[in-house]
Every structure is written in C-alpha cells, then in structure tokens.
Design an enzyme around this catalytic site. Structure first.
Site, PDB file in Angstrom:
ATOM      1  N   MET A  16      -1.350   1.941   2.504  1.00  0.00           N
ATOM      2  CA  MET A  16      -1.788   3.203   1.910  1.00  0.00           C
ATOM      3  C   MET A  16      -2.609   4.039   2.895  1.00  0.00           C
ATOM      4  O   MET A  16      -3.031   3.552   3.944  1.00  0.00           O
ATOM      5  CB  MET A  16      -2.598   2.928   0.649  1.00  0.00           C
ATOM      6  N   HIS A  17      -2.818   5.292   2.544  1.00  0.00           N
ATOM      7  CA  HIS A  17      -3.796   6.201   3.149  1.00  0.00           C
ATOM      8  C   HIS A  17      -3.415   6.773   4.513  1.00  0.00           C
ATOM      9  O   HIS A  17      -4.072   7.694   4.986  1.00  0.00           O
ATOM     10  CB  HIS A  17      -5.180   5.540   3.292  1.00  0.00           C
TER      11      HIS A  17
ATOM     12  N   ASP B 294       1.116  -0.495  -1.427  1.00  0.00           N
ATOM     13  CA  ASP B 294       1.351  -1.929  -1.294  1.00  0.00           C
ATOM     14  C   ASP B 294       0.732  -2.755  -2.411  1.00  0.00           C
ATOM     15  O   ASP B 294       1.342  -3.722  -2.888  1.00  0.00           O
ATOM     16  CB  ASP B 294       0.887  -2.439   0.072  1.00  0.00           C
TER      17      ASP B 294
END
Length: 493
Positions: free
Chosen positions: A80-81, A237
C-alpha cells in the site's frame, strides 16, 4: 475455469493460480529489489514490478499450461501507499516512493494544518508512509517531477494499468492515500486540493470484487488464453490477506507477523481511532470497513538480529525456545522501533532499543527479547483497537513468523486471545486476490467464496506465564515513555 491472484509485495511478486473452487493449482514468485538512496528513503522502479510479474507468469504457464489457458479472472493485491507517478504519455517519472519511506514527516504536519479536519475526512492521522505527504514533499524538492504528474497510481494499480490499459483503483488501497473520504468511499476534493491535485489525477474507483477492466487482447493472445479475462479491482495487501484467510465479517481478525506486523479487524462500519495510530480503512468488499494496527518491524526485527549476530533466524528462534521461564524473565527488553513506529505512537523518530544488557546475556536472550518485544508491540496495537470499540475472541495468525509455534503462544499470551494458524496461510494475499478475480467473474456471494482454510494449529495464552508477561509488558510500555524525548536527538546515520 481458473483464477489468478497477483500479490505485489515489497520483496517479491507472488502469483497463485486457483481452480473454480479456490483450490491452489500452482504458485510462483519473482524477487524484487528495494533501493535506499538516502537515509529514510525507500524506492522501487515500477517497471521492475511489471518485469517480475511477466517472469512469474511465464513460470506459472510452464507449471500449469492447461489451467492457465482456462483463465477467466485476475485479482490484484499490493503493497500500500506507494506513490507511482506517470506523465501524460504514460511514462514513469521517477522511482516509486514506498510505504516504508519516512522522508515526508514534516509534510504530515503541513497537511493536517492545510486541512484541519483531515482526520475526520480520512479517519487517519497523516503519517510519512501514506501517499499524500509524499506529493507535498515532491512539490518542494522535485518540482519538475511534480509539475509533470498526470496520474498518481498505487503499486498494484500500476500493474492493473499494464494489464488492462485503464486507470482504476479500489477502496481498501485508496483509503491508505489520505485522499479518500473513507466513510463515503470516494475521493475527497479537499484532501486532493491540499496537495495540488484533483480527480483528473486519480484513477477511477471500484469495489475490490468488481470488474475494473478486461485483460488486453494482445496479452491474452500472447499468453495463450482461450477466452476473455476480467480483472478485478483487487485490494491492498492486508485486505487481500483478509479475504484469503476468511476475515470478511465484523469480529473476524488476523494477526500478521511479516516484515511488518499487522492486527487487522473487520468492522461493519467506519470506526477510527486516529489519535493512537489505528488505521481505519475501507475493506475491499462492498459495505465493509476494517481497523488495522501496524508496527513497522516485526519479523524484520528478527532478521536484523540475525544480521548483527551472524546467526540464522532458525538458530536464534531455537535458542529462545530453550530458555527457561526464569531466564526469559531476566532477558533484556526490546523496543522494535527500528524504522520508527505507527501504532500506537505515530512516531517516525522512535528508535529500536535493547534495554537491560549484562555480560550474562547471550544470543538466545536477545532473540527472546526481540520476539517478545514484537509481541508487546502487537499488544499495544490491540489496546488501540479496543479503545476504538473492538474486542476480539481470537484471530488467525499469518505471515512468516506464524511458522514459529513459540512466537504464536508468546503473541497469544501478550494479547490475551487465541490465535489460529490455518493451512496455506502463506499464500493469503495472493489467494485473496484470486478470490476477488473469481468474484468479479462470477458475481457470487463473497460469504460463500471467502471461507477460512482449515485450522492447522491453535495457540492459546500461556496462563502459567501470564503474570510474568504482564509485568514485563508494563516495563516495556514505561520504557518508551521514558526514552521518547531522546529519540529525536538521534540524527539518521
């Protein structure tokens, strides 16, 4: 019919091919490299994700050619991110800035000043790992790159674009950008505007189990697939791992001992506790949300100790297991803040600490301290979830650390709940992605598809050691409070 799950992690891309009942037919992976060009920086080249995915698909086709020909749905899971930046011609502008990149800590303060009710909109405090602060950093220090940005994608959504030619994201991953109104499940114009962006820079949003696009015809022909293939929205995830392990209804939870540590709890509504660093995100299924406590160095702490002592992780774990209860009580205390910390401290300056060392301590004592310290950090995370109204009776245990029954019991004792190790948990995120691909193709009810795998083992709290663990946990918590004023004085090496 078969379904493919692609899980884009930080260290590897993992692929799982399943049949129409979600049984694993074949799996493979391809390694990835992380670059750290400066202190606190963590980057990857997006093209390396695509190259690794193509290599893994080639290996999977060799393993199960007939099943791959019958592919009907693809689901994506990903780290992520990460800020993945494209110009108007689809060129990657710079290496992606990853989730564990800590350079944008000052921009977090700036973002919350620009939008005073940012926490109410996003459900989360601004943290350096999130995507929006990274864009503020770029606007200051790489202005030419910033001005050329046409699209901002999350890592798995870059793969989705390569597969379908469409810019699409979904709720669970988008919730980790600080650009999403998490309760409304839509982009927030105010949060985008604070970083100089608008909806035109963002991918279209769908639910994780919905169709995001069709696999490009040229790829389908090249791979020898004999029919059309849908690509699902997918999931971040952790949400994908939840789908893979059957954590989809309120009260379901899992604890992950991967490189980082995660306690994930599904909720029926948006339930934030931003002040203690709890992530309150959308789940990847419609009408579902989740809470998540995150520590940045779980199994990574044990790998760090392995490097320092030049001893294999398995040897360190075996040494810790041999210690008596009395020896464990005399072990040092370990704060696992090697990369700063999220829950509950939201402290990018926090440092790892081994406290109470004596000449009598050996590698086994250090290994125990590290494993216990990670368990205590997860207990802090659970306390933050409890403060937001979540109480758990049990949780699934996943990640590489779940292979240690000793660590499982230690975590169960620290948290005070039973932990279940499920068969096949090691493919959780990729399996969850494959299940989302199946749901996008068949439109089945998620409850009938996203079932928990069989339980291999259950770890219960050790009542004989509960008093000792409780005492050491209290000392662990006081140690952070005592040292916090000193952490910021340590400049990055």
């Amino acid at each position: 019919m078969s379904y493919l799950g692609i899980d884009l992690g930080t260290s590897e891309v993992k692929l799982v091919l399943t049949d129409e009942d979600s049984n694993v037919i074949a799996s493979t992976s391809a390694r990835l490299r992380v670059d750290n060009p400066h202190p606190l920086w963590s980057e990857q080249a997006p093209q390396s994700w695509w190259n690794a995915t193509l290599d893994a698909i080639a290996a999977l086709r060799t393993q199960a050619p007939q099943a791959f020909q019958a592919l009907r749905g693809i689901g994506l899971s990903g780290q992520m991110h990460g800020a993945t930046l494209l110009d108007r011609n689809g060129n990657v502008l710079r290496p992606a800035i990853l989730w564990n990149d800590m350079r944008a800590h000052a921009e977090c303060v700036e973002l919350e000043a620009l939008v005073p009710d940012a926490v109410a909109i996003t459900g989360n405090r601004a943290m350096p790992g999130f995507t929006a602060p990274k864009l503020l950093w770029l606007s200051k220090y790489e202005p030419a790159v910033y001005r050329a940005i046409d699209k901002v994608l999350l890592p798995k959504d870059f793969l989705g674009w390569k597969l379908t030619g469409e810019f699409v994201s979904e709720m669970s991953d988008a919730a980790g950008t600080l650009w999403l109104d998490v309760a409304r499940r839509d982009w927030s114009e105010r949060m985008l505007g604070a970083t100089g962006l608008d909806r035109s820079h963002m991918p279209r949003l769908v639910e994780g189990s919905a169709v995001a696009g069709q696999l490009r015809d040229e790829l389908r022909r090249e791979w020898g697939i004999n029919g059309p293939v849908v690509v699902a929205g997918g999931a971040g995830d952790n949400a994908a791992s939840a789908v893979g392990i059957g954590v989809i209804r309120a009260g379901d939870a899992f604890l992950s001992l991967g490189s980082s540590g995660v306690l994930f709890a599904a909720t029926a509504h948006h339930a934030p506790n931003a002040q203690q660093g709890v992530h309150a995100f959308c789940h990847c299924l419609p009408g579902q949300w989740h809470q998540m406590s995150v520590i940045l160095s779980a199994a990574a702490s044990l790998h760090w100790l392995s490097g320092v002592t030049a001893r294999p992780v398995a040897e360190l774990v075996a040494g810790a297991e041999r210690l008596s209860a009395g020896q464990q009580a005399q072990a040092p205390l370990f704060l696992p803040y090697l990369n700063g910390e999220r829950t509950p401290h939201n402290d990018a300056t926090a440092k790892g600490v081994l406290f109470g060392m004596t000449p009598a301590h050996e590698s086994a004592h250090l290994a125990y301290a590290v494993m216990e310290g990670v368990a205590f950090a997860m207990a802090d995370g659970y306390a933050a979830l409890q403060a937001a109204g979540t109480t758990l009776e049990s949780a699934a245990l996943v990640g590489g650390g779940s292979r240690s029954a000793f660590w499982g019991v230690l975590c169960a004792t620290a948290l005070g709940i039973a932990l279940r190790r499920h068969a096949g948990a090691e493919v959780g995120a990729a399996l969850g992605a494959a299940r989302l691909g199946r749901l996008a193709h068949t439109a089945e009810d998620a409850v009938s598809v996203c079932l928990p795998p069989p339980i291999d083992e259950t770890y219960l709290p050790d009542t004989d050691r509960q008093a000792q663990i409780t005492h050491r946990l209290a000392r662990y918590r006081s140690l952070y409070g005592a040292l916090r004023p000193e952490f910021a004085a340590f400049a990055p090496l």
